[in-house]
Design a protein around this motif. Structure first.
Motif, PDB file in Angstrom:
ATOM      1  N   SER A   1     -34.521 -21.906 -32.007  1.00  0.00           N
ATOM      2  CA  SER A   1     -33.790 -23.171 -32.033  1.00  0.00           C
ATOM      3  C   SER A   1     -33.717 -23.777 -33.429  1.00  0.00           C
ATOM      4  CB  SER A   1     -34.439 -24.154 -31.053  1.00  0.00           C
ATOM      5  OG  SER A   1     -35.830 -24.191 -31.284  1.00  0.00           O
ATOM      6  N   HIS A   2     -34.602 -23.366 -34.339  1.00  0.00           N
ATOM      7  CA  HIS A   2     -34.447 -23.774 -35.737  1.00  0.00           C
ATOM      8  C   HIS A   2     -34.841 -22.607 -36.634  1.00  0.00           C
ATOM      9  CE1 HIS A   2     -38.771 -24.400 -36.345  1.00  0.00           C
ATOM     10  NE2 HIS A   2     -38.777 -24.931 -35.140  1.00  0.00           N
TER      11      HIS A   2
ATOM     12  N   TRP B   1     -42.100 -18.467 -32.818  1.00  0.00           N
ATOM     13  CA  TRP B   1     -42.951 -18.357 -31.630  1.00  0.00           C
ATOM     14  C   TRP B   1     -42.283 -18.958 -30.397  1.00  0.00           C
ATOM     15  CZ3 TRP B   1     -44.626 -20.759 -36.228  1.00  0.00           C
ATOM     16  CH2 TRP B   1     -45.348 -19.919 -37.080  1.00  0.00           C
ATOM     17  N   CYS B   2     -42.726 -18.475 -29.220  1.00  0.00           N
ATOM     18  CA  CYS B   2     -42.143 -18.970 -27.977  1.00  0.00           C
ATOM     19  C   CYS B   2     -42.567 -20.405 -27.732  1.00  0.00           C
ATOM     20  CB  CYS B   2     -42.569 -18.074 -26.817  1.00  0.00           C
ATOM     21  SG  CYS B   2     -44.331 -18.124 -26.430  1.00  0.00           S
ATOM     22  N   HIS B   3     -43.744 -20.782 -28.247  1.00  0.00           N
ATOM     23  CA  HIS B   3     -44.328 -22.083 -27.968  1.00  0.00           C
ATOM     24  C   HIS B   3     -45.233 -22.452 -29.143  1.00  0.00           C
ATOM     25  CE1 HIS B   3     -47.074 -24.926 -25.918  1.00  0.00           C
ATOM     26  NE2 HIS B   3     -46.010 -25.196 -25.184  1.00  0.00           N
ATOM     27  N   PRO B   4     -45.373 -23.746 -29.456  1.00  0.00           N
ATOM     28  CA  PRO B   4     -46.234 -24.117 -30.589  1.00  0.00           C
ATOM     29  C   PRO B   4     -47.648 -23.546 -30.480  1.00  0.00           C
ATOM     30  CG  PRO B   4     -44.987 -26.021 -29.857  1.00  0.00           C
ATOM     31  CD  PRO B   4     -44.684 -24.899 -28.896  1.00  0.00           C
ATOM     32  N   SER B   5     -48.169 -23.376 -29.270  1.00  0.00           N
ATOM     33  CA  SER B   5     -49.533 -22.864 -29.134  1.00  0.00           C
ATOM     34  C   SER B   5     -49.627 -21.424 -29.663  1.00  0.00           C
ATOM     35  CB  SER B   5     -49.995 -22.931 -27.681  1.00  0.00           C
ATOM     36  OG  SER B   5     -49.187 -22.101 -26.887  1.00  0.00           O
TER      37      SER B   5
ATOM     38  N   GLY C   1     -46.384 -14.344 -31.887  1.00  0.00           N
ATOM     39  CA  GLY C   1     -47.775 -14.729 -31.643  1.00  0.00           C
ATOM     40  C   GLY C   1     -48.622 -13.522 -31.286  1.00  0.00           C
ATOM     41  N   PRO C   2     -49.949 -13.569 -31.636  1.00  0.00           N
ATOM     42  CA  PRO C   2     -50.808 -12.424 -31.345  1.00  0.00           C
ATOM     43  C   PRO C   2     -50.867 -12.146 -29.837  1.00  0.00           C
ATOM     44  CG  PRO C   2     -52.055 -14.220 -32.382  1.00  0.00           C
ATOM     45  CD  PRO C   2     -50.639 -14.667 -32.299  1.00  0.00           C
ATOM     46  N   GLY C   3     -50.541 -10.940 -29.438  1.00  0.00           N
ATOM     47  CA  GLY C   3     -50.613 -10.541 -28.041  1.00  0.00           C
ATOM     48  C   GLY C   3     -49.502 -11.088 -27.170  1.00  0.00           C
ATOM     49  N   CYS C   4     -48.555 -11.831 -27.744  1.00  0.00           N
ATOM     50  CA  CYS C   4     -47.490 -12.430 -26.937  1.00  0.00           C
ATOM     51  C   CYS C   4     -46.215 -11.588 -27.059  1.00  0.00           C
ATOM     52  CB  CYS C   4     -47.209 -13.857 -27.395  1.00  0.00           C
ATOM     53  SG  CYS C   4     -46.062 -14.710 -26.300  1.00  0.00           S
ATOM     54  N   SER C   5     -45.453 -11.541 -25.996  1.00  0.00           N
ATOM     55  CA  SER C   5     -44.225 -10.735 -26.039  1.00  0.00           C
ATOM     56  C   SER C   5     -43.054 -11.514 -25.454  1.00  0.00           C
ATOM     57  CB  SER C   5     -44.431  -9.470 -25.218  1.00  0.00           C
ATOM     58  OG  SER C   5     -44.649  -9.839 -23.869  1.00  0.00           O
ATOM     59  N   LEU C   6     -43.235 -12.819 -25.278  1.00  0.00           N
ATOM     60  CA  LEU C   6     -42.197 -13.603 -24.603  1.00  0.00           C
ATOM     61  C   LEU C   6     -40.942 -13.719 -25.464  1.00  0.00           C
ATOM     62  CD1 LEU C   6     -44.220 -16.434 -22.823  1.00  0.00           C
ATOM     63  CD2 LEU C   6     -43.531 -14.183 -21.995  1.00  0.00           C
TER      64      LEU C   6
ATOM     65  N   ARG D   1     -52.027 -20.078 -32.723  1.00  0.00           N
ATOM     66  CA  ARG D   1     -52.906 -18.898 -32.638  1.00  0.00           C
ATOM     67  C   ARG D   1     -52.560 -17.900 -33.732  1.00  0.00           C
ATOM     68  NH1 ARG D   1     -52.789 -15.655 -28.246  1.00  0.00           N
ATOM     69  NH2 ARG D   1     -50.771 -16.447 -27.563  1.00  0.00           N
ATOM     70  N   ASP D   2     -51.267 -17.782 -34.034  1.00  0.00           N
ATOM     71  CA  ASP D   2     -50.820 -16.847 -35.062  1.00  0.00           C
ATOM     72  C   ASP D   2     -51.352 -17.257 -36.429  1.00  0.00           C
ATOM     73  OD1 ASP D   2     -49.491 -14.648 -36.013  1.00  0.00           O
ATOM     74  OD2 ASP D   2     -47.609 -15.712 -36.358  1.00  0.00           O
ATOM     75  N   ARG D   3     -51.252 -18.563 -36.732  1.00  0.00           N
ATOM     76  CA  ARG D   3     -51.742 -19.059 -38.026  1.00  0.00           C
ATOM     77  C   ARG D   3     -53.250 -18.868 -38.135  1.00  0.00           C
ATOM     78  NH1 ARG D   3     -47.316 -22.750 -37.764  1.00  0.00           N
ATOM     79  NH2 ARG D   3     -48.416 -23.975 -36.214  1.00  0.00           N
ATOM     80  N   GLN D   4     -53.936 -19.138 -37.003  1.00  0.00           N
ATOM     81  CA  GLN D   4     -55.384 -18.986 -36.981  1.00  0.00           C
ATOM     82  C   GLN D   4     -55.779 -17.531 -37.234  1.00  0.00           C
ATOM     83  OE1 GLN D   4     -56.838 -20.379 -33.239  1.00  0.00           O
ATOM     84  NE2 GLN D   4     -58.029 -21.994 -34.184  1.00  0.00           N
ATOM     85  N   ALA D   5     -55.085 -16.618 -36.543  1.00  0.00           N
ATOM     86  CA  ALA D   5     -55.388 -15.191 -36.694  1.00  0.00           C
ATOM     87  C   ALA D   5     -55.184 -14.766 -38.143  1.00  0.00           C
ATOM     88  CB  ALA D   5     -54.507 -14.363 -35.773  1.00  0.00           C
TER      89      ALA D   5
END
Ligand SMILES: [Zn+2]
Length: 179
Positions: free
Chosen positions: A148-149, A154-158, A138-143, A162-166
Motif C-alpha cells: 500500500s506504500h 510486510w503483511c502486518h506491522p508485527s 517477515g521471518p517465517g511468514c509467507s502471507l 520481528r524482521d527488524r529484530q531478527a
C-alpha cells in the motif's frame, strides 16, 4: 487475498486455517463481520469447494508475486467459480436520488459467496493494484499482501517488527554470545 492467506507457511510446515468444517464456518463469520457483509451460515458444509477455491486463488496470487504464468488448472477453476455465480446490474429509479444501479447475484448460498471471491481475485489480478501484490518478508511468514506504500515489505506491522529484530540480532550478536 484473505482466503489465500488461510494457508500459512510453505512446504512441510504449512498450517491450514480451513482444515475443519468448524474452522471454515468461523473464518467466514469473522471475515464477513470485518467487511460488514453477511455470509450464509454453514459455509463449512461446502468445505471441499471452499478449500479448492482457496488453493487456486493462492496459486494465482503466488504466480503474480513470482512474476510467472500460473498453471492452467487453478486458472480454469477460478474462472469456473466466477462463471457459476454471474451477477447483473439492476436499475432502481423511484426517488429524488434519480436512477441508481446495484449489482445483483443470480445465485445464493455458497455458490454466490465463492463466485464473488473468485471474481474479486480476477479483478485484483487485472486491476490497478495488480502490480502491488507481494509476499511478506517477515521471518517465517509467507502471507500475501498489497503493497500500500512504497516502503512496505510486510503483511502486518508485527512482521516488520520481528524482521527488524531478527536483523538487529544478526548484526549485533555473534554465535555463542549468550555463553
Ligand atoms: Zn508477515
Amino acid at each position: 487475498m484473505e482466503l489465500a492467506n488461510t494457508l500459512y507457511g510453505r512446504g512441510n510446515e504449512q498450517i491450514d486455517f480451513l482444515r475443519t468444517v468448524r474452522w471454515i464456518d468461523e473464518w467466514f463469520t469473522l471475515v464477513s463481520a470485518e467487511h460488514g457483509v453477511t455470509a450464509p451460515a454453514g459455509m463449512g458444509r461446502d468445505a471441499e469447494r471452499v478449500r479448492m477455491l482457496r488453493d487456486c486463488v493462492h496459486s494465482l496470487l503466488s504466480a503474480a508475486v513470482d512474476g510467472r504464468i500460473p498453471d492452467k488448472v487453478p486458472l480454469e477453476r477460478v474462472n469456473g467459480f466466477a462463471a457459476a455465480a454471474p451477477t447483473h446490474l439492476r436499475l432502481d429509479w423511484t426517488g429524488a436520488a434519480g436512477p441508481l444501479s446495484r449489482w445483483l447475484d443470480t445465485t445464493t448460498g455458497t455458490t454466490a459467496v465463492l463466485g464473488r471471491i473468485a471474481t474479486c481475485c480476477i479483478e485484483l489480478l487485472t486491476g490497478p493494484e495488480a502490480g502491488k501484490v507481494r509476499r511478506c518478508q517477515g521471518p517465517g511468514c509467507s502471507l500475501i499482501f498489497i503493497k500500500s506504500h512504497p516502503r512496505r515489505r510486510w503483511c502486518h506491522p508485527s512482521c516488520g517488527h520481528r524482521d527488524r529484530q531478527a536483523r538487529y540480532y544478526r548484526r549485533h550478536l555473534t554465535p555463542g554470545a549468550f555463553q
